[in-house]
Design a protein around this motif. Sequence first.
Motif, PDB file in Angstrom:
ATOM      1  N   LYS A 232      39.293  45.256  42.176  1.00 43.39           N
ATOM      2  CA  LYS A 232      39.109  44.146  41.244  1.00 43.39           C
ATOM      3  C   LYS A 232      37.626  43.823  41.032  1.00 43.39           C
ATOM      4  CE  LYS A 232      39.571  39.616  42.401  1.00 43.39           C
ATOM      5  NZ  LYS A 232      38.393  38.977  41.831  1.00 43.39           N
ATOM      6  N   ASN A 233      36.891  43.712  42.136  1.00 42.06           N
ATOM      7  CA  ASN A 233      35.509  43.239  42.025  1.00 42.06           C
ATOM      8  C   ASN A 233      34.511  44.345  41.685  1.00 42.06           C
ATOM      9  OD1 ASN A 233      36.505  40.736  42.739  1.00 42.06           O
ATOM     10  ND2 ASN A 233      36.024  41.019  44.906  1.00 42.06           N
ATOM     11  N   LEU A 240      31.957  45.107  34.314  1.00 43.98           N
ATOM     12  CA  LEU A 240      32.296  44.324  33.124  1.00 43.98           C
ATOM     13  C   LEU A 240      31.394  43.102  32.962  1.00 43.98           C
ATOM     14  CD1 LEU A 240      36.182  44.433  33.296  1.00 43.98           C
ATOM     15  CD2 LEU A 240      34.791  45.110  31.335  1.00 43.98           C
ATOM     16  N   GLY A 241      30.566  42.822  33.959  1.00 44.95           N
ATOM     17  CA  GLY A 241      29.706  41.639  33.886  1.00 44.95           C
ATOM     18  C   GLY A 241      30.500  40.367  34.081  1.00 44.95           C
ATOM     19  N   LEU A 242      31.614  40.456  34.814  1.00 43.40           N
ATOM     20  CA  LEU A 242      32.445  39.271  35.044  1.00 43.40           C
ATOM     21  C   LEU A 242      32.111  38.602  36.363  1.00 43.40           C
ATOM     22  CD1 LEU A 242      35.908  40.657  33.868  1.00 43.40           C
ATOM     23  CD2 LEU A 242      34.364  39.134  32.636  1.00 43.40           C
ATOM     24  N   ILE A 243      31.234  39.244  37.126  1.00 47.01           N
ATOM     25  CA  ILE A 243      30.856  38.711  38.425  1.00 47.01           C
ATOM     26  C   ILE A 243      29.339  38.605  38.456  1.00 47.01           C
ATOM     27  CG2 ILE A 243      30.707  39.368  40.873  1.00 47.01           C
ATOM     28  CD1 ILE A 243      33.587  40.501  40.517  1.00 47.01           C
ATOM     29  N   GLN A 348      43.713  40.241  39.097  1.00 54.22           N
ATOM     30  CA  GLN A 348      43.527  38.953  39.784  1.00 54.22           C
ATOM     31  C   GLN A 348      44.863  38.378  40.225  1.00 54.22           C
ATOM     32  OE1 GLN A 348      41.375  36.556  36.885  1.00 54.22           O
ATOM     33  NE2 GLN A 348      39.654  36.423  38.308  1.00 54.22           N
ATOM     34  N   ARG A 349      45.816  38.406  39.313  1.00 55.96           N
ATOM     35  CA  ARG A 349      47.132  37.838  39.644  1.00 55.96           C
ATOM     36  C   ARG A 349      47.781  38.628  40.784  1.00 55.96           C
ATOM     37  NH1 ARG A 349      49.494  34.577  41.275  1.00 55.96           N
ATOM     38  NH2 ARG A 349      51.391  33.551  40.598  1.00 55.96           N
ATOM     39  N   VAL A 351      46.147  40.261  43.110  1.00 56.64           N
ATOM     40  CA  VAL A 351      45.436  39.907  44.351  1.00 56.64           C
ATOM     41  C   VAL A 351      46.047  38.653  44.966  1.00 56.64           C
ATOM     42  CG1 VAL A 351      43.272  38.931  45.259  1.00 56.64           C
ATOM     43  CG2 VAL A 351      43.210  40.987  43.867  1.00 56.64           C
ATOM     44  N   ALA A 352      46.288  37.640  44.128  1.00 56.62           N
ATOM     45  CA  ALA A 352      46.848  36.391  44.646  1.00 56.62           C
ATOM     46  C   ALA A 352      48.226  36.622  45.267  1.00 56.62           C
ATOM     47  CB  ALA A 352      46.929  35.344  43.541  1.00 56.62           C
ATOM     48  N   LEU A 353      49.041  37.442  44.619  1.00 57.36           N
ATOM     49  CA  LEU A 353      50.380  37.719  45.164  1.00 57.36           C
ATOM     50  C   LEU A 353      50.287  38.486  46.478  1.00 57.36           C
ATOM     51  CD1 LEU A 353      52.216  38.766  41.865  1.00 57.36           C
ATOM     52  CD2 LEU A 353      52.688  36.720  43.231  1.00 57.36           C
ATOM     53  N   LYS A 355      47.661  38.597  48.515  1.00 53.16           N
ATOM     54  CA  LYS A 355      46.911  37.896  49.567  1.00 53.16           C
ATOM     55  C   LYS A 355      47.569  36.603  50.006  1.00 53.16           C
ATOM     56  CE  LYS A 355      42.467  37.124  49.914  1.00 53.16           C
ATOM     57  NZ  LYS A 355      41.096  36.807  49.509  1.00 53.16           N
ATOM     58  N   THR A 356      48.333  35.989  49.114  1.00 51.47           N
ATOM     59  CA  THR A 356      48.908  34.685  49.435  1.00 51.47           C
ATOM     60  C   THR A 356      50.414  34.747  49.660  1.00 51.47           C
ATOM     61  OG1 THR A 356      47.184  33.503  48.266  1.00 51.47           O
ATOM     62  CG2 THR A 356      49.258  32.347  48.547  1.00 51.47           C
ATOM     63  N   ASP A 357      51.133  35.283  48.699  1.00 50.28           N
ATOM     64  CA  ASP A 357      52.597  35.226  48.776  1.00 50.28           C
ATOM     65  C   ASP A 357      53.189  36.203  49.776  1.00 50.28           C
ATOM     66  OD1 ASP A 357      51.917  34.420  45.708  1.00 50.28           O
ATOM     67  OD2 ASP A 357      53.615  33.293  46.516  1.00 50.28           O
TER      68      ASP A 357
ATOM     69  N   GLY B 329      46.450  30.035  49.888  1.00 48.77           N
ATOM     70  CA  GLY B 329      46.043  30.144  48.494  1.00 48.77           C
ATOM     71  C   GLY B 329      45.040  31.259  48.254  1.00 48.77           C
ATOM     72  N   THR B 330      44.851  31.559  46.988  1.00 50.34           N
ATOM     73  CA  THR B 330      43.801  32.474  46.559  1.00 50.34           C
ATOM     74  C   THR B 330      43.089  31.792  45.392  1.00 50.34           C
ATOM     75  OG1 THR B 330      45.171  34.375  47.142  1.00 50.34           O
ATOM     76  CG2 THR B 330      43.279  34.791  45.713  1.00 50.34           C
ATOM     77  N   PHE B 332      40.087  31.663  42.544  1.00 56.62           N
ATOM     78  CA  PHE B 332      39.034  32.306  41.748  1.00 56.62           C
ATOM     79  C   PHE B 332      38.206  31.199  41.106  1.00 56.62           C
ATOM     80  CE2 PHE B 332      42.862  35.090  41.411  1.00 56.62           C
ATOM     81  CZ  PHE B 332      42.400  36.135  42.197  1.00 56.62           C
ATOM     82  N   ARG B 342      29.333  32.416  28.202  1.00 56.10           N
ATOM     83  CA  ARG B 342      29.700  33.496  29.121  1.00 56.10           C
ATOM     84  C   ARG B 342      30.255  32.936  30.424  1.00 56.10           C
ATOM     85  NH1 ARG B 342      26.740  38.573  30.306  1.00 56.10           N
ATOM     86  NH2 ARG B 342      28.771  38.683  31.295  1.00 56.10           N
ATOM     87  N   ARG B 343      31.170  33.709  31.034  1.00 59.49           N
ATOM     88  CA  ARG B 343      31.853  33.217  32.219  1.00 59.49           C
ATOM     89  C   ARG B 343      31.884  34.303  33.291  1.00 59.49           C
ATOM     90  NH1 ARG B 343      38.015  31.076  32.865  1.00 59.49           N
ATOM     91  NH2 ARG B 343      38.431  33.293  33.033  1.00 59.49           N
ATOM     92  N   TRP B 344      31.669  33.909  34.541  1.00 59.45           N
ATOM     93  CA  TRP B 344      31.714  34.862  35.653  1.00 59.45           C
ATOM     94  C   TRP B 344      32.629  34.345  36.748  1.00 59.45           C
ATOM     95  CZ3 TRP B 344      27.297  33.049  33.316  1.00 59.45           C
ATOM     96  CH2 TRP B 344      26.486  33.988  32.656  1.00 59.45           C
ATOM     97  N   GLU B 345      33.225  35.290  37.477  1.00 62.14           N
ATOM     98  CA  GLU B 345      33.980  34.891  38.668  1.00 62.14           C
ATOM     99  C   GLU B 345      33.038  34.936  39.861  1.00 62.14           C
ATOM    100  OE1 GLU B 345      37.450  37.269  39.982  1.00 62.14           O
ATOM    101  OE2 GLU B 345      36.986  36.446  41.954  1.00 62.14           O
ATOM    102  N   TYR B 393      45.697  29.802  43.125  1.00 65.43           N
ATOM    103  CA  TYR B 393      47.141  30.016  43.276  1.00 65.43           C
ATOM    104  C   TYR B 393      47.539  29.653  44.694  1.00 65.43           C
ATOM    105  CZ  TYR B 393      46.804  32.481  38.858  1.00 65.43           C
ATOM    106  OH  TYR B 393      46.582  32.793  37.545  1.00 65.43           O
ATOM    107  N   THR B 395      50.648  28.616  47.560  1.00 63.12           N
ATOM    108  CA  THR B 395      52.065  28.608  47.926  1.00 63.12           C
ATOM    109  C   THR B 395      52.269  27.626  49.072  1.00 63.12           C
ATOM    110  OG1 THR B 395      53.962  29.924  48.662  1.00 63.12           O
ATOM    111  CG2 THR B 395      51.813  30.619  49.471  1.00 63.12           C
ATOM    112  N   SER B 401      53.437  31.304  44.890  1.00 59.32           N
ATOM    113  CA  SER B 401      52.163  30.716  44.494  1.00 59.32           C
ATOM    114  C   SER B 401      52.210  30.264  43.038  1.00 59.32           C
ATOM    115  CB  SER B 401      51.032  31.721  44.705  1.00 59.32           C
ATOM    116  OG  SER B 401      51.229  32.863  43.907  1.00 59.32           O
TER     117      SER B 401
END
Lengths: 374, 429
Positions: A232-233, A240-243, A348-349, A351-353, A355-357, B329-330, B332, B342-345, B393, B395, B401
């Motif tokens: 993901k990261n 992608l320049g998202l981080i 991302q979704r 990862v949450a499932l 890592k969490t669920d 939880g997780t 972001f 512009r947006r970053w995680e 997210y 649970t 979650s």
Amino acid sequence: MQRITLLFMAAALVGAGYSCSKNGGGSNNSSTGNNDTILVNLGNNIILPAYQGLAGAVNALDSAIGDFNAGPTASKLSTLQGLFKTAYLSWEASSEFNYFGPASTAQPVLPTINVFPTSSALIDSNTSQNNDNVNTFANTPAKGFPALDYLLFGAGANTLAGYTTDVDAANRQKYLAAVSADIKTEVNAALNGWSASGGNYLNTFVNGKGNSVSSSLGLLINSMDEDFEILKNDRLGIPLGLIPVGVVSPVLPKEVEAYYSGISVQLALTQLKAIQGIFLGTGEKGNGQGLINYLIAAKASFNGGLLSDTLKAAFTSTIAALQAVPDPLSQTIQSSTAGAQAAFVQSQRLVALLKTDMPSALGVLITYGDNDGD
Amino acid sequence: MEIKINRERHIAPLVLLRITFGLVLFVSAIRFIAKGWVREFYIAPKFHFPFYGFEWVRPLPPTGMYAVFVGMAIAALLIMLGLFYRVASLLFFLCFVYVEAIDKSYYLNHYYLVSLIGFLLLLVPAHRYFSLDVVRRPGLKVTRVPAWMIDIFKLQLCIVYCYAGLSKLTHEWMVEAMPLKLWLPADGGLPLIGPLLRQGWVAYAFSWFGAVFDLSIGFLLLYQPTRKVAYGFVVIFHLATGLLFKIGMFPYIMIAVTVIFFPITVKDEAPLSLSMVAGRRKALRVVLAGYFVLQLLVPFRYLLYPGKLYWTEEGYRFSWRVMLMDKGGTAFFYLKDARSGRRWEVMNGEFLTPLQERMMETQPDMILQYAHHLHDVYEKKGIADPVITVEDYVTLNGSGSRLYIDSTVDLAKQHENFLPKPWILPYRP
């Protein structure tokens, strides 16, 4: 009777009950218990064959490099490039298991042979100075698969010349052989650690029942999740320049995995399918007994439905989103980031499932820290 | 329970409490240092989560942090020995509370209990019998103290157990056997009781037994005919919880402090009563009245907030709510440059330790603190007034979650206070 008495004594204890208020750990009825057929399948039919496949591929690559260095030709280079891609793809099918067991206790740890992006400048200076001691901390960005990617594809049409007519040709041949030998040594050490004839960690793994952090299930899920976050990261988010890298990160095409050979999406897909294989128990030679069976046994629910179904669907949609992104990723994202961004959001979704669920349903504690509960 | 102000009792229970408390907390402090937690919890993290109103509490440099823990250990030892007790008990209290105030990531109900017992010990002369202080200055010796000096500890412990019991009387705990149904099977590998822990009905037995135990044990300890049996239960049950769950020093702390319920009489001794100035007695009375009113009211503050307590956690801490939920939880976090759009995680691992991150992901006040920190960090790095949002997210008790926080809200523009946080999304079962 004595057992019942003990049990009730233990029952009241909960009264004074001071234990973890956060993800304590525990699985639903009999979900893990003595049922080790899943671990046996994962260990014997998925993990060990994954390392065997990787070792076979890097050994073949290494001998082809020896052959190439003996007399470099265009056709040998092309063979080499093909073998490199095969080996790199095998890497992705086994990298999920690198954060526990033999791969994680090696010195250096196995994941150091895939630190990307590689440093082409460092590789160039190492070649021109005839420094082929790749196994130093400083040379981490100049070794492993990313280094081979540069050495075998970096100069495009002029690649062969780098090994024949270039002033550093002889040094480059030596460096190529050194990088390959290092990969071969490290991979075979990990395989040996797992093999019954070697360290036999396989035996430890299939017998590591239960779901504490140090159980096989706990180790595998944590390792797999850590590896998935790299997808993901590092494989998607950063290019992608998202981080944020520093502060403002635009699209960074050179940050992709396998920038020179251009097989980034193929690699990511292989990794994602390998994780799906662990989940379904179908990876490599798997017989269909995977993590999903624990969830089914535990009847783990998810917002009214079944968690097993939710995860299955999430894998399918993430894979589909990634399949829609054409290689080479570095070029795709310069014209449009939409497809790759969609894959990032799906991951991302997932990862949450994962890592969490999943850990919560199986009672596996996702933690790298150590603390008491209350 | 009745507290008669002018009744006298033998001082022995206080002395016993002083010794067991000092010993256990000495071991606890040494264990904390030995496990490397001073570094891991207070030196390594780049960011901390102080309690609301205590943002000025900062960790000391490494040597200072170690000094605090060493000071805490020495003070606990001195409390046990009854040497320089007044100074030692104050030093212990200050060190302990200081450390707890630095970061709420590490909040534990039993640490809160230690702080409270530490505070009450400041108010009583537990060193004036069977202590090195008496050896040092024989004139200090007294054998009888006002009964309330012993009863305040009993009252405190009864509050802890009763409130822990009351908090279990919920649909989740009693009807669904949650979260024990999720947790107990994790210990299915234990010898003898392991196979039973995987049985569904066992979680119900544990849940109901736990609630009954908590609600009744305080009274059984107060009542003379049941006291010895009740203490036996306390010892066995706390040790058993220690076996099943990762709770560190907690069982030993409870076993150590509940000794206060035993009245000990020493025969053939000339009574030496504690003399107290009237003004001082009056002041103590006011302080203790205020203290216990707060103790009784604070756990109920959650009633002032809308929504589901386990979900919002508004009014959750300091209320003896222990092992009531399985929550994970997780999160972001997003950083947005309002000018460019512009947006970053954000990579949480750059700012938080894994433990801090895990605790933050399910607790809204910590989410807010972290968001403000991100705002400040990236503003310094050159993004003007960055927008911080979170897609978290979470649970709860295996629910699956779902989004926890309104992901459209700029958390950098929200501020901490005691009002309900409207940006926590409501829990829908």
